[in-house]
Design a protein around this motif. Sequence first.
Motif, PDB file in Angstrom:
ATOM      1  N   GLY A 222     -70.040  -9.545 -57.898  1.00  0.00           N
ATOM      2  CA  GLY A 222     -70.835  -8.489 -57.294  1.00  0.00           C
ATOM      3  C   GLY A 222     -70.539  -7.122 -57.858  1.00  0.00           C
ATOM      4  O   GLY A 222     -70.039  -6.977 -58.975  1.00  0.00           O
ATOM      5  N   LEU A 223     -70.849  -6.112 -57.072  1.00  0.00           N
ATOM      6  CA  LEU A 223     -70.744  -4.715 -57.481  1.00  0.00           C
ATOM      7  C   LEU A 223     -69.328  -4.195 -57.246  1.00  0.00           C
ATOM      8  O   LEU A 223     -68.771  -4.356 -56.160  1.00  0.00           O
ATOM      9  CB  LEU A 223     -71.748  -3.870 -56.689  1.00  0.00           C
ATOM     10  CG  LEU A 223     -71.793  -2.381 -57.014  1.00  0.00           C
ATOM     11  CD1 LEU A 223     -72.269  -2.156 -58.450  1.00  0.00           C
ATOM     12  CD2 LEU A 223     -72.705  -1.655 -56.034  1.00  0.00           C
ATOM     13  N   TRP A 224     -68.777  -3.567 -58.279  1.00  0.00           N
ATOM     14  CA  TRP A 224     -67.451  -2.959 -58.204  1.00  0.00           C
ATOM     15  C   TRP A 224     -67.541  -1.480 -58.533  1.00  0.00           C
ATOM     16  O   TRP A 224     -68.368  -1.062 -59.341  1.00  0.00           O
ATOM     17  CB  TRP A 224     -66.494  -3.631 -59.196  1.00  0.00           C
ATOM     18  CG  TRP A 224     -66.000  -4.975 -58.764  1.00  0.00           C
ATOM     19  CD1 TRP A 224     -66.718  -6.141 -58.691  1.00  0.00           C
ATOM     20  CD2 TRP A 224     -64.675  -5.299 -58.346  1.00  0.00           C
ATOM     21  NE1 TRP A 224     -65.918  -7.168 -58.247  1.00  0.00           N
ATOM     22  CE2 TRP A 224     -64.655  -6.680 -58.039  1.00  0.00           C
ATOM     23  CE3 TRP A 224     -63.508  -4.556 -58.215  1.00  0.00           C
ATOM     24  CZ2 TRP A 224     -63.506  -7.331 -57.600  1.00  0.00           C
ATOM     25  CZ3 TRP A 224     -62.354  -5.204 -57.786  1.00  0.00           C
ATOM     26  CH2 TRP A 224     -62.360  -6.575 -57.474  1.00  0.00           C
ATOM     27  N   GLU A 225     -66.692  -0.690 -57.881  1.00  0.00           N
ATOM     28  CA  GLU A 225     -66.539   0.725 -58.218  1.00  0.00           C
ATOM     29  C   GLU A 225     -65.135   0.953 -58.744  1.00  0.00           C
ATOM     30  O   GLU A 225     -64.174   0.379 -58.228  1.00  0.00           O
ATOM     31  CB  GLU A 225     -66.762   1.613 -56.995  1.00  0.00           C
ATOM     32  CG  GLU A 225     -68.200   1.718 -56.572  1.00  0.00           C
ATOM     33  CD  GLU A 225     -68.401   2.685 -55.420  1.00  0.00           C
ATOM     34  OE1 GLU A 225     -69.578   2.981 -55.126  1.00  0.00           O
ATOM     35  OE2 GLU A 225     -67.402   3.134 -54.815  1.00  0.00           O
ATOM     36  N   THR A 226     -65.028   1.794 -59.761  1.00  0.00           N
ATOM     37  CA  THR A 226     -63.723   2.099 -60.328  1.00  0.00           C
ATOM     38  C   THR A 226     -63.549   3.608 -60.442  1.00  0.00           C
ATOM     39  O   THR A 226     -64.508   4.353 -60.616  1.00  0.00           O
ATOM     40  CB  THR A 226     -63.553   1.468 -61.723  1.00  0.00           C
ATOM     41  OG1 THR A 226     -64.604   1.928 -62.575  1.00  0.00           O
ATOM     42  CG2 THR A 226     -63.597  -0.040 -61.644  1.00  0.00           C
ATOM     43  N   ARG A 227     -62.308   4.013 -60.323  1.00  0.00           N
ATOM     44  CA  ARG A 227     -61.923   5.419 -60.497  1.00  0.00           C
ATOM     45  C   ARG A 227     -60.774   5.468 -61.493  1.00  0.00           C
ATOM     46  O   ARG A 227     -59.946   4.556 -61.515  1.00  0.00           O
ATOM     47  CB  ARG A 227     -61.460   6.031 -59.173  1.00  0.00           C
ATOM     48  CG  ARG A 227     -62.542   6.090 -58.108  1.00  0.00           C
ATOM     49  CD  ARG A 227     -61.987   6.619 -56.795  1.00  0.00           C
ATOM     50  NE  ARG A 227     -63.005   6.606 -55.758  1.00  0.00           N
ATOM     51  CZ  ARG A 227     -63.801   7.633 -55.487  1.00  0.00           C
ATOM     52  NH1 ARG A 227     -63.681   8.758 -56.177  1.00  0.00           N
ATOM     53  NH2 ARG A 227     -64.713   7.548 -54.543  1.00  0.00           N
ATOM     54  N   ALA A 228     -60.758   6.528 -62.290  1.00  0.00           N
ATOM     55  CA  ALA A 228     -59.686   6.640 -63.273  1.00  0.00           C
ATOM     56  C   ALA A 228     -59.304   8.099 -63.499  1.00  0.00           C
ATOM     57  O   ALA A 228     -60.142   9.000 -63.357  1.00  0.00           O
ATOM     58  CB  ALA A 228     -60.105   6.007 -64.598  1.00  0.00           C
ATOM     59  N   GLN A 229     -58.053   8.288 -63.835  1.00  0.00           N
ATOM     60  CA  GLN A 229     -57.553   9.575 -64.308  1.00  0.00           C
ATOM     61  C   GLN A 229     -57.021   9.373 -65.715  1.00  0.00           C
ATOM     62  O   GLN A 229     -56.304   8.392 -65.971  1.00  0.00           O
ATOM     63  CB  GLN A 229     -56.389  10.062 -63.449  1.00  0.00           C
ATOM     64  CG  GLN A 229     -56.762  10.722 -62.159  1.00  0.00           C
ATOM     65  CD  GLN A 229     -55.535  11.347 -61.515  1.00  0.00           C
ATOM     66  OE1 GLN A 229     -54.488  10.698 -61.419  1.00  0.00           O
ATOM     67  NE2 GLN A 229     -55.645  12.577 -61.084  1.00  0.00           N
ATOM     68  N   MET A 230     -57.355  10.275 -66.628  1.00  0.00           N
ATOM     69  CA  MET A 230     -56.751  10.261 -67.952  1.00  0.00           C
ATOM     70  C   MET A 230     -55.906  11.523 -68.071  1.00  0.00           C
ATOM     71  O   MET A 230     -56.439  12.636 -68.114  1.00  0.00           O
ATOM     72  CB  MET A 230     -57.815  10.237 -69.059  1.00  0.00           C
ATOM     73  CG  MET A 230     -57.183  10.164 -70.440  1.00  0.00           C
ATOM     74  SD  MET A 230     -58.388   9.989 -71.775  1.00  0.00           S
ATOM     75  CE  MET A 230     -59.162  11.595 -71.752  1.00  0.00           C
ATOM     76  N   LEU A 231     -54.605  11.359 -68.078  1.00  0.00           N
ATOM     77  CA  LEU A 231     -53.682  12.478 -68.107  1.00  0.00           C
ATOM     78  C   LEU A 231     -53.074  12.614 -69.502  1.00  0.00           C
ATOM     79  O   LEU A 231     -52.527  11.653 -70.044  1.00  0.00           O
ATOM     80  CB  LEU A 231     -52.565  12.277 -67.076  1.00  0.00           C
ATOM     81  CG  LEU A 231     -53.028  12.058 -65.628  1.00  0.00           C
ATOM     82  CD1 LEU A 231     -51.837  11.723 -64.739  1.00  0.00           C
ATOM     83  CD2 LEU A 231     -53.759  13.290 -65.095  1.00  0.00           C
ATOM     84  N   VAL A 232     -53.190  13.793 -70.073  1.00  0.00           N
ATOM     85  CA  VAL A 232     -52.552  14.107 -71.352  1.00  0.00           C
ATOM     86  C   VAL A 232     -51.586  15.247 -71.081  1.00  0.00           C
ATOM     87  O   VAL A 232     -51.997  16.337 -70.682  1.00  0.00           O
ATOM     88  CB  VAL A 232     -53.581  14.495 -72.435  1.00  0.00           C
ATOM     89  CG1 VAL A 232     -52.891  14.945 -73.705  1.00  0.00           C
ATOM     90  CG2 VAL A 232     -54.509  13.311 -72.726  1.00  0.00           C
ATOM     91  N   ASN A 233     -50.296  14.959 -71.246  1.00  0.00           N
ATOM     92  CA  ASN A 233     -49.238  15.913 -70.897  1.00  0.00           C
ATOM     93  C   ASN A 233     -49.413  16.404 -69.452  1.00  0.00           C
ATOM     94  O   ASN A 233     -49.212  17.579 -69.142  1.00  0.00           O
ATOM     95  CB  ASN A 233     -49.213  17.092 -71.870  1.00  0.00           C
ATOM     96  CG  ASN A 233     -48.789  16.667 -73.266  1.00  0.00           C
ATOM     97  OD1 ASN A 233     -48.127  15.646 -73.440  1.00  0.00           O
ATOM     98  ND2 ASN A 233     -49.170  17.439 -74.261  1.00  0.00           N
ATOM     99  N   GLY A 234     -49.803  15.469 -68.569  1.00  0.00           N
ATOM    100  CA  GLY A 234     -49.908  15.775 -67.144  1.00  0.00           C
ATOM    101  C   GLY A 234     -51.204  16.419 -66.724  1.00  0.00           C
ATOM    102  O   GLY A 234     -51.442  16.605 -65.531  1.00  0.00           O
ATOM    103  N   ARG A 235     -52.066  16.765 -67.671  1.00  0.00           N
ATOM    104  CA  ARG A 235     -53.340  17.426 -67.346  1.00  0.00           C
ATOM    105  C   ARG A 235     -54.447  16.388 -67.279  1.00  0.00           C
ATOM    106  O   ARG A 235     -54.575  15.559 -68.182  1.00  0.00           O
ATOM    107  CB  ARG A 235     -53.658  18.479 -68.402  1.00  0.00           C
ATOM    108  CG  ARG A 235     -54.853  19.338 -68.039  1.00  0.00           C
ATOM    109  CD  ARG A 235     -55.116  20.385 -69.095  1.00  0.00           C
ATOM    110  NE  ARG A 235     -56.226  21.216 -68.671  1.00  0.00           N
ATOM    111  CZ  ARG A 235     -56.115  22.485 -68.316  1.00  0.00           C
ATOM    112  NH1 ARG A 235     -54.933  23.058 -68.312  1.00  0.00           N
ATOM    113  NH2 ARG A 235     -57.187  23.182 -67.970  1.00  0.00           N
ATOM    114  N   ASP A 236     -55.267  16.464 -66.237  1.00  0.00           N
ATOM    115  CA  ASP A 236     -56.356  15.511 -66.038  1.00  0.00           C
ATOM    116  C   ASP A 236     -57.538  15.916 -66.914  1.00  0.00           C
ATOM    117  O   ASP A 236     -58.339  16.783 -66.549  1.00  0.00           O
ATOM    118  CB  ASP A 236     -56.753  15.478 -64.555  1.00  0.00           C
ATOM    119  CG  ASP A 236     -57.767  14.387 -64.246  1.00  0.00           C
ATOM    120  OD1 ASP A 236     -58.390  13.855 -65.187  1.00  0.00           O
ATOM    121  OD2 ASP A 236     -57.939  14.073 -63.051  1.00  0.00           O
TER     122      ASP A 236
END
Length: 200
Positions: A37-51
Amino acid sequence: MKRFDSRGPWRARLGLAALVLAPAGAQAQIQPLPELGLWETRAQMLVNGRDLLADMRRQQAEMLKQMPPAQRAQMEAMLQQQGGGGLAEVDRDCVTAEDRNAWRDPAARLREMERDAPQCRFELVKAAGSTLTFKGRCSDPEGYTGDLSGTFTMDSARAWRSSIVGKGRMQGVPTAVDYRVESTGRWVAAQCPAAVPGRP
Protein backbone atom coordinates in the motif's frame (compact mmCIF):
# COMPACT_ATOMS: atom_id res chain seq x y z
CA MET A 1 9.67 3.34 -6.27
CA LYS A 2 12.26 5.94 -5.26
CA ARG A 3 15.74 4.70 -4.49
CA PHE A 4 19.15 5.82 -3.27
CA ASP A 5 20.91 8.77 -4.90
CA SER A 6 23.95 10.38 -3.29
CA ARG A 7 22.82 13.77 -4.62
CA GLY A 8 19.28 13.23 -3.37
CA PRO A 9 19.38 10.40 -0.82
CA TRP A 10 16.01 11.45 0.52
CA ARG A 11 14.77 9.73 -2.66
CA ALA A 12 16.10 6.48 -1.26
CA ARG A 13 13.47 5.83 1.38
CA LEU A 14 11.68 2.72 0.24
CA GLY A 15 14.67 1.87 -1.92
CA LEU A 16 16.42 1.14 1.34
CA ALA A 17 13.38 -0.85 2.38
CA ALA A 18 14.04 -2.93 -0.72
CA LEU A 19 17.36 -4.01 0.72
CA VAL A 20 16.22 -7.44 1.86
CA LEU A 21 19.60 -9.09 2.11
CA ALA A 22 20.68 -12.52 3.24
CA PRO A 23 23.84 -14.12 4.61
CA ALA A 24 25.84 -16.01 2.00
CA GLY A 25 24.25 -19.27 0.93
CA ALA A 26 20.91 -18.56 2.58
CA GLN A 27 17.60 -17.20 1.36
CA ALA A 28 16.88 -15.39 4.63
CA GLN A 29 15.33 -11.95 4.61
CA ILE A 30 14.84 -9.06 6.96
CA GLN A 31 11.51 -9.49 8.77
CA PRO A 32 8.83 -8.40 8.77
CA LEU A 33 8.20 -7.51 5.14
CA PRO A 34 6.50 -4.13 4.66
CA GLU A 35 2.75 -4.07 4.27
CA LEU A 36 1.41 -3.42 0.78
CA GLY A 37 0.00 0.00 0.00
CA LEU A 38 0.81 3.66 0.44
CA TRP A 39 3.85 4.67 2.50
CA GLU A 40 5.07 8.08 3.63
CA THR A 41 8.72 8.78 4.33
CA ARG A 42 10.60 11.64 5.93
CA ALA A 43 14.31 12.30 5.74
CA GLN A 44 16.97 14.69 6.92
CA MET A 45 20.24 15.10 5.05
CA LEU A 46 22.79 16.62 7.41
CA VAL A 47 26.16 17.90 6.17
CA ASN A 48 28.37 18.98 9.07
CA GLY A 49 25.19 19.08 11.18
CA ARG A 50 23.29 21.41 8.84
CA ASP A 51 20.00 20.20 7.36
CA LEU A 52 20.58 20.76 3.64
CA LEU A 53 17.09 19.64 2.64
CA ALA A 54 15.49 22.28 4.86
CA ASP A 55 17.85 24.91 3.41
CA MET A 56 16.99 23.85 -0.14
CA ARG A 57 13.24 23.94 0.60
CA ARG A 58 13.60 27.50 1.93
CA GLN A 59 15.58 28.55 -1.16
CA GLN A 60 12.98 26.95 -3.42
CA ALA A 61 10.13 28.76 -1.63
CA GLU A 62 11.99 32.08 -1.91
CA MET A 63 12.59 31.54 -5.62
CA LEU A 64 8.90 30.78 -6.20
CA LYS A 65 7.85 33.95 -4.35
CA GLN A 66 9.86 36.08 -6.75
CA MET A 67 8.26 34.63 -9.91
CA PRO A 68 5.29 36.22 -11.70
CA PRO A 69 2.02 34.48 -10.68
CA ALA A 70 1.53 32.56 -13.95
CA GLN A 71 5.12 31.30 -13.99
CA ARG A 72 4.93 30.41 -10.29
CA ALA A 73 1.75 28.37 -10.82
CA GLN A 74 3.39 26.52 -13.72
CA MET A 75 6.53 25.78 -11.66
CA GLU A 76 4.50 24.64 -8.63
CA ALA A 77 2.50 22.26 -10.82
CA MET A 78 5.70 20.84 -12.28
CA LEU A 79 7.27 20.39 -8.83
CA GLN A 80 4.13 18.67 -7.55
CA GLN A 81 4.33 16.18 -10.44
CA GLN A 82 7.95 15.51 -9.48
CA GLY A 83 7.07 14.97 -5.82
CA GLY A 84 8.31 18.38 -4.75
CA GLY A 85 11.31 18.25 -7.06
CA GLY A 86 12.98 15.79 -4.68
CA LEU A 87 12.68 18.30 -1.83
CA ALA A 88 9.28 17.43 -0.41
CA GLU A 89 9.26 17.19 3.39
CA VAL A 90 7.07 14.10 3.13
CA ASP A 91 7.56 11.68 0.24
CA ARG A 92 4.95 9.12 -0.82
CA ASP A 93 5.56 5.73 -2.45
CA CYS A 94 3.47 2.70 -3.25
CA VAL A 95 4.64 -0.80 -2.27
CA THR A 96 3.10 -3.35 -4.63
CA ALA A 97 2.97 -7.14 -4.44
CA GLU A 98 5.53 -7.22 -7.24
CA ASP A 99 7.87 -4.99 -5.21
CA ARG A 100 7.57 -7.19 -2.12
CA ASN A 101 8.13 -10.40 -4.10
CA ALA A 102 11.24 -8.92 -5.70
CA TRP A 103 12.68 -8.19 -2.24
CA ARG A 104 13.11 -11.95 -1.74
CA ASP A 105 16.21 -11.88 -4.01
CA PRO A 106 19.00 -10.46 -1.83
CA ALA A 107 21.64 -9.86 -4.54
CA ALA A 108 19.14 -8.07 -6.79
CA ARG A 109 18.48 -5.41 -4.15
CA LEU A 110 22.09 -4.24 -3.98
CA ARG A 111 22.42 -4.29 -7.76
CA GLU A 112 19.20 -2.29 -8.01
CA MET A 113 20.59 0.36 -5.68
CA GLU A 114 23.74 0.53 -7.78
CA ARG A 115 21.75 0.89 -11.01
CA ASP A 116 19.87 3.83 -9.51
CA ALA A 117 23.05 5.34 -8.06
CA PRO A 118 25.79 4.27 -10.52
CA GLN A 119 28.29 6.46 -8.69
CA CYS A 120 27.97 4.21 -5.59
CA ARG A 121 28.85 0.63 -4.68
CA PHE A 122 27.33 -1.23 -1.72
CA GLU A 123 28.00 -4.43 0.15
CA LEU A 124 26.32 -6.30 2.97
CA VAL A 125 27.96 -6.31 6.38
CA LYS A 126 25.32 -8.22 8.32
CA ALA A 127 21.64 -9.15 8.11
CA ALA A 128 19.86 -10.50 11.17
CA GLY A 129 16.32 -10.33 12.50
CA SER A 130 14.75 -7.01 11.57
CA THR A 131 18.02 -5.13 10.93
CA LEU A 132 20.60 -5.09 8.20
CA THR A 133 23.93 -3.33 8.19
CA PHE A 134 25.66 -2.30 4.97
CA LYS A 135 28.57 -0.21 3.76
CA GLY A 136 29.55 1.43 0.52
CA ARG A 137 31.39 4.14 -1.31
CA CYS A 138 30.21 6.90 -3.64
CA SER A 139 32.33 8.77 -6.16
CA ASP A 140 30.03 11.50 -7.41
CA PRO A 141 31.66 14.73 -8.67
CA GLU A 142 28.24 16.43 -8.56
CA GLY A 143 27.33 15.22 -5.08
CA TYR A 144 28.91 13.17 -2.28
CA THR A 145 32.23 11.36 -2.65
CA GLY A 146 33.35 9.17 0.22
CA ASP A 147 32.67 6.09 2.31
CA LEU A 148 29.24 5.24 3.72
CA SER A 149 27.92 2.92 6.37
CA GLY A 150 24.32 2.36 7.26
CA THR A 151 21.65 0.43 9.06
CA PHE A 152 18.07 -0.29 8.12
CA THR A 153 15.50 -1.63 10.59
CA MET A 154 11.93 -2.83 10.06
CA ASP A 155 10.32 -1.82 13.36
CA SER A 156 7.09 -3.45 12.19
CA ALA A 157 5.29 -4.24 8.94
CA ARG A 158 4.11 -0.62 9.03
CA ALA A 159 7.24 1.27 10.10
CA TRP A 160 10.94 1.38 9.26
CA ARG A 161 13.92 3.60 9.97
CA SER A 162 17.38 3.97 8.48
CA SER A 163 20.58 5.83 9.14
CA ILE A 164 23.43 6.40 6.70
CA VAL A 165 26.66 8.12 7.73
CA GLY A 166 29.85 8.96 5.89
CA LYS A 167 32.91 11.15 5.82
CA GLY A 168 34.11 12.57 2.53
CA ARG A 169 33.67 15.46 0.10
CA MET A 170 30.62 17.19 -1.32
CA GLN A 171 30.31 19.51 -4.27
CA GLY A 172 30.32 23.15 -3.16
CA VAL A 173 31.81 22.43 0.28
CA PRO A 174 35.54 23.28 0.46
CA THR A 175 36.39 21.03 3.42
CA ALA A 176 35.77 17.40 4.33
CA VAL A 177 32.20 16.79 5.45
CA ASP A 178 30.39 14.62 7.97
CA TYR A 179 27.47 13.28 5.99
CA ARG A 180 24.32 11.80 7.56
CA VAL A 181 20.91 10.82 6.25
CA GLU A 182 18.23 9.88 8.77
CA SER A 183 14.99 8.47 7.32
CA THR A 184 11.76 7.02 8.65
CA GLY A 185 8.87 5.40 6.82
CA ARG A 186 5.31 4.62 7.87
CA TRP A 187 2.44 2.78 6.22
CA VAL A 188 -0.55 5.03 5.52
CA ALA A 189 -3.20 3.12 3.58
CA ALA A 190 -3.86 -0.06 1.65
CA GLN A 191 -4.81 1.84 -1.52
CA CYS A 192 -2.40 3.99 -3.56
CA PRO A 193 -3.57 7.10 -5.41
CA ALA A 194 -2.93 7.03 -9.15
CA ALA A 195 -0.24 9.72 -9.01
CA VAL A 196 1.97 7.95 -6.44
CA PRO A 197 5.23 6.39 -7.73
CA GLY A 198 5.21 2.61 -7.84
CA ARG A 199 1.48 2.30 -8.35
CA PRO A 200 0.69 -0.46 -10.89
